[in-house]
Design a protein around this motif. Structure first.
Motif, PDB file in Angstrom:
ATOM      1  N   HIS A  55       0.896  -1.297  -0.061  1.00 44.77           N
ATOM      2  CA  HIS A  55       0.000   0.048   0.107  1.00 44.77           C
ATOM      3  C   HIS A  55       0.939   1.111  -0.144  1.00 44.77           C
ATOM      4  O   HIS A  55       0.487   2.158  -0.644  1.00 44.77           O
ATOM      5  CB  HIS A  55      -0.859  -0.196   1.285  1.00 44.77           C
ATOM      6  CG  HIS A  55      -1.902  -1.282   1.273  1.00 44.77           C
ATOM      7  ND1 HIS A  55      -1.473  -2.425   2.054  1.00 44.77           N
ATOM      8  CD2 HIS A  55      -2.906  -1.609   0.660  1.00 44.77           C
ATOM      9  CE1 HIS A  55      -2.252  -3.316   1.740  1.00 44.77           C
ATOM     10  NE2 HIS A  55      -3.356  -2.736   1.042  1.00 44.77           N
ATOM     11  N   GLU A  56       1.943   1.030   0.761  1.00 45.87           N
ATOM     12  CA  GLU A  56       2.995   2.470   0.793  1.00 45.87           C
ATOM     13  C   GLU A  56       3.697   2.524  -0.526  1.00 45.87           C
ATOM     14  O   GLU A  56       3.904   3.483  -1.010  1.00 45.87           O
ATOM     15  CB  GLU A  56       3.930   2.163   2.018  1.00 45.87           C
ATOM     16  CG  GLU A  56       2.978   2.364   3.255  1.00 45.87           C
ATOM     17  CD  GLU A  56       4.127   2.247   4.644  1.00 45.87           C
ATOM     18  OE1 GLU A  56       3.976   2.987   5.608  1.00 45.87           O
ATOM     19  OE2 GLU A  56       4.943   1.511   4.351  1.00 45.87           O
ATOM     20  N   VAL A  92      -3.933   5.134   4.372  1.00 54.75           N
ATOM     21  CA  VAL A  92      -5.029   4.693   3.770  1.00 54.75           C
ATOM     22  C   VAL A  92      -6.116   6.007   3.261  1.00 54.75           C
ATOM     23  O   VAL A  92      -6.599   5.648   2.067  1.00 54.75           O
ATOM     24  CB  VAL A  92      -6.041   4.082   5.004  1.00 54.75           C
ATOM     25  CG1 VAL A  92      -7.437   3.591   4.675  1.00 54.75           C
ATOM     26  CG2 VAL A  92      -5.275   2.888   5.510  1.00 54.75           C
ATOM     27  N   LYS A  93      -6.047   7.091   3.923  1.00 55.70           N
ATOM     28  CA  LYS A  93      -6.898   8.027   3.301  1.00 55.70           C
ATOM     29  C   LYS A  93      -6.211   8.593   1.888  1.00 55.70           C
ATOM     30  O   LYS A  93      -7.119   9.115   1.143  1.00 55.70           O
ATOM     31  CB  LYS A  93      -7.011   9.285   4.300  1.00 55.70           C
ATOM     32  CG  LYS A  93      -7.767   8.940   5.481  1.00 55.70           C
ATOM     33  CD  LYS A  93      -8.060  10.019   6.545  1.00 55.70           C
ATOM     34  CE  LYS A  93      -9.072   9.667   7.511  1.00 55.70           C
ATOM     35  NZ  LYS A  93      -9.362  11.023   8.386  1.00 55.70           N
ATOM     36  N   ALA A  94      -5.109   8.796   1.887  1.00 46.28           N
ATOM     37  CA  ALA A  94      -4.331   9.061   0.602  1.00 46.28           C
ATOM     38  C   ALA A  94      -4.771   7.932  -0.576  1.00 46.28           C
ATOM     39  O   ALA A  94      -4.902   8.521  -1.701  1.00 46.28           O
ATOM     40  CB  ALA A  94      -3.075   9.082   0.834  1.00 46.28           C
ATOM     41  N   LEU A  95      -4.898   6.906  -0.094  1.00 45.45           N
ATOM     42  CA  LEU A  95      -5.194   5.785  -1.315  1.00 45.45           C
ATOM     43  C   LEU A  95      -6.531   5.849  -1.804  1.00 45.45           C
ATOM     44  O   LEU A  95      -6.969   5.796  -2.956  1.00 45.45           O
ATOM     45  CB  LEU A  95      -4.787   4.304  -0.619  1.00 45.45           C
ATOM     46  CG  LEU A  95      -3.171   4.176  -0.829  1.00 45.45           C
ATOM     47  CD1 LEU A  95      -3.008   2.942   0.026  1.00 45.45           C
ATOM     48  CD2 LEU A  95      -2.574   4.290  -1.810  1.00 45.45           C
ATOM     49  N   VAL A  96      -7.592   5.757  -0.632  1.00 49.01           N
ATOM     50  CA  VAL A  96      -9.099   5.494  -0.898  1.00 49.01           C
ATOM     51  C   VAL A  96      -9.761   6.666  -0.696  1.00 49.01           C
ATOM     52  O   VAL A  96     -10.879   6.723  -1.017  1.00 49.01           O
ATOM     53  CB  VAL A  96      -9.699   4.243  -0.181  1.00 49.01           C
ATOM     54  CG1 VAL A  96      -8.718   3.046  -0.620  1.00 49.01           C
ATOM     55  CG2 VAL A  96      -9.650   4.564   1.302  1.00 49.01           C
ATOM     56  N   THR A 155      -8.751  -3.636   5.404  1.00 50.73           N
ATOM     57  CA  THR A 155      -7.686  -3.919   5.918  1.00 50.73           C
ATOM     58  C   THR A 155      -6.397  -4.107   5.190  1.00 50.73           C
ATOM     59  O   THR A 155      -6.406  -4.048   3.934  1.00 50.73           O
ATOM     60  CB  THR A 155      -7.863  -5.100   6.890  1.00 50.73           C
ATOM     61  OG1 THR A 155      -6.969  -5.200   8.023  1.00 50.73           O
ATOM     62  CG2 THR A 155      -8.147  -6.272   6.445  1.00 50.73           C
ATOM     63  N   SER A 156      -5.393  -4.254   5.842  1.00 53.92           N
ATOM     64  CA  SER A 156      -4.168  -4.660   5.228  1.00 53.92           C
ATOM     65  C   SER A 156      -3.373  -5.826   5.837  1.00 53.92           C
ATOM     66  O   SER A 156      -2.109  -5.960   5.612  1.00 53.92           O
ATOM     67  CB  SER A 156      -3.205  -3.276   5.332  1.00 53.92           C
ATOM     68  OG  SER A 156      -2.933  -2.934   6.811  1.00 53.92           O
ATOM     69  N   CYS A 157      -4.289  -6.805   6.117  1.00 54.28           N
ATOM     70  CA  CYS A 157      -3.535  -7.917   6.842  1.00 54.28           C
ATOM     71  C   CYS A 157      -4.422  -9.114   6.377  1.00 54.28           C
ATOM     72  O   CYS A 157      -5.549  -9.090   6.713  1.00 54.28           O
ATOM     73  CB  CYS A 157      -3.659  -7.847   8.400  1.00 54.28           C
ATOM     74  SG  CYS A 157      -3.555  -9.407   9.081  1.00 54.28           S
ATOM     75  N   PRO A 158      -3.825 -10.279   5.914  1.00 56.18           N
ATOM     76  CA  PRO A 158      -4.589 -11.384   5.252  1.00 56.18           C
ATOM     77  C   PRO A 158      -5.225 -12.170   6.500  1.00 56.18           C
ATOM     78  O   PRO A 158      -6.404 -12.566   6.332  1.00 56.18           O
ATOM     79  CB  PRO A 158      -3.645 -12.195   4.711  1.00 56.18           C
ATOM     80  CG  PRO A 158      -2.188 -11.898   5.047  1.00 56.18           C
ATOM     81  CD  PRO A 158      -2.198 -10.359   5.576  1.00 56.18           C
ATOM     82  N   ASP A 179     -12.692  -6.538   2.801  1.00 59.14           N
ATOM     83  CA  ASP A 179     -11.756  -6.743   1.806  1.00 59.14           C
ATOM     84  C   ASP A 179     -10.326  -6.053   2.097  1.00 59.14           C
ATOM     85  O   ASP A 179     -10.098  -5.246   3.031  1.00 59.14           O
ATOM     86  CB  ASP A 179     -12.285  -6.110   0.523  1.00 59.14           C
ATOM     87  CG  ASP A 179     -12.115  -7.036  -0.802  1.00 59.14           C
ATOM     88  OD1 ASP A 179     -11.026  -7.771  -0.843  1.00 59.14           O
ATOM     89  OD2 ASP A 179     -12.994  -6.733  -1.482  1.00 59.14           O
ATOM     90  N   TYR A 180      -9.425  -6.236   1.206  1.00 61.77           N
ATOM     91  CA  TYR A 180      -8.161  -5.858   1.220  1.00 61.77           C
ATOM     92  C   TYR A 180      -8.085  -4.333   0.570  1.00 61.77           C
ATOM     93  O   TYR A 180      -8.843  -4.394  -0.361  1.00 61.77           O
ATOM     94  CB  TYR A 180      -7.118  -6.738   0.671  1.00 61.77           C
ATOM     95  CG  TYR A 180      -5.926  -7.277   1.249  1.00 61.77           C
ATOM     96  CD1 TYR A 180      -5.888  -7.604   2.431  1.00 61.77           C
ATOM     97  CD2 TYR A 180      -4.791  -6.876   0.599  1.00 61.77           C
ATOM     98  CE1 TYR A 180      -4.769  -7.732   3.156  1.00 61.77           C
ATOM     99  CE2 TYR A 180      -3.362  -7.076   1.383  1.00 61.77           C
ATOM    100  CZ  TYR A 180      -3.501  -7.655   2.536  1.00 61.77           C
ATOM    101  OH  TYR A 180      -2.308  -7.921   2.930  1.00 61.77           O
ATOM    102  N   ILE A 181      -7.253  -3.624   1.336  1.00 61.20           N
ATOM    103  CA  ILE A 181      -7.270  -2.126   0.464  1.00 61.20           C
ATOM    104  C   ILE A 181      -6.946  -2.312  -0.912  1.00 61.20           C
ATOM    105  O   ILE A 181      -7.493  -1.883  -1.784  1.00 61.20           O
ATOM    106  CB  ILE A 181      -6.476  -1.299   1.051  1.00 61.20           C
ATOM    107  CG1 ILE A 181      -6.820  -1.028   2.599  1.00 61.20           C
ATOM    108  CG2 ILE A 181      -6.103  -0.025   0.426  1.00 61.20           C
ATOM    109  CD1 ILE A 181      -5.687  -0.292   3.322  1.00 61.20           C
ATOM    110  N   VAL A 182      -5.762  -2.995  -1.264  1.00 61.05           N
ATOM    111  CA  VAL A 182      -5.219  -3.227  -2.592  1.00 61.05           C
ATOM    112  C   VAL A 182      -6.186  -3.731  -3.577  1.00 61.05           C
ATOM    113  O   VAL A 182      -6.458  -3.734  -4.642  1.00 61.05           O
ATOM    114  CB  VAL A 182      -3.922  -3.988  -2.554  1.00 61.05           C
ATOM    115  CG1 VAL A 182      -4.100  -5.326  -2.280  1.00 61.05           C
ATOM    116  CG2 VAL A 182      -3.108  -3.616  -3.943  1.00 61.05           C
ATOM    117  N   VAL A 183      -7.002  -4.944  -2.989  1.00 58.96           N
ATOM    118  CA  VAL A 183      -7.878  -5.589  -3.939  1.00 58.96           C
ATOM    119  C   VAL A 183      -9.324  -4.779  -4.244  1.00 58.96           C
ATOM    120  O   VAL A 183      -9.572  -4.409  -5.309  1.00 58.96           O
ATOM    121  CB  VAL A 183      -8.663  -6.651  -3.194  1.00 58.96           C
ATOM    122  CG1 VAL A 183      -9.851  -7.292  -3.862  1.00 58.96           C
ATOM    123  CG2 VAL A 183      -7.537  -7.712  -3.069  1.00 58.96           C
TER     124      VAL A 183
END
Length: 212
Positions: A55-56, A92-96, A155-158, A179-183
């Motif tokens: 994510h980073e 997270v806020k910068a991404l989504v 979240t960012s953890c499986p 769900d995963y952020i990147v997904v």
């Protein structure tokens, strides 16, 4: 200790096999894996290499939802957060988008805790359920989520993703989708068929296979 040694040997073999590549970044998507790999002294295996959360890495490359974001999300910050460069919520806020709200408390999964100590995990789960309902109410009150309907938690953890999936029916006015952020980003940016399309490209020669 033996597993760590064996893994380091394997990584050295990978480095020797791929010595024609200048590997400077190893991207991970799990906080526990991040912490473990740090102990492998990657800088000695791949000189000058760094480890970074996916994510980073996406944020570093300027890949965000942008105008495609803006929807309301809850965010569960893992106990073992893989985001190390700054406050995870800032990333997270910068991404989504700004419409994401942090949801506190452990999900109760904690790797194998949910299996090895279900008595403790269940008690943790009750407290997390309360927090999720409070988060749901706050998100709906903010106007970022409709008064009725499903709410998505990222979240960012499986392991946490697996744990959060157990709360699907625990909201007051809808289902909780984990769900995963990147997904979520892949779905919004690349479309709903991003996974089968990626698999098709990978199987058609999109991945270099290396025998170690």
């Amino acid at each position: 200790e033996k597993m760590i040694t064996d893994n380091r040997v394997l990584f050295h073999r990978v480095a020797n096999t791929l010595n024609y590549l200048d590997i400077k970044t190893v991207v991970v998507s799990c906080g526990t894996c991040y912490d473990q790999l740090q102990g492998y002294q990657f800088d000695k295996i791949f000189p000058g290499c760094r480890i970074i959360d996916i994510h980073e890495y996406l944020l570093e490359k300027g890949i965000t939802l942008g105008d495609a974001g803006g929807g309301g999300y809850l965010y569960h910050d893992p106990c073992h957060s893989p985001m190390k460069l700054q406050d995870p919520m800032k990333t997270v806020k910068a991404l989504v988008g700004e419409g994401v709200q942090k949801n506190d408390r452990c999900c109760g999964e904690s790797g194998t805790l949910g299996v090895t100590r279900p008595d403790i995990s269940t008690q943790i789960r009750f407290r997390k359920e309360e927090e999720l309902k409070k988060g749901e109410a706050a998100l709906r009150a903010s106007g970022k989520a409709p008064a009725q309907g499903d709410v998505k938690i990222l979240t960012s953890c499986p392991s946490c993703l697996q744990g959060l999936s157990r709360y699907g029916n625990d909201l007051n006015n809808g289902l909780l989708e984990a769900d995963y952020i990147v997904v979520e980003m892949a779905r919004k940016i690349l479309g709903e068929q991003w996974l089968p399309e990626y698999v098709a490209v990978a199987n058609a020669g999109g991945i270099e296979r290396v025998l170690v």
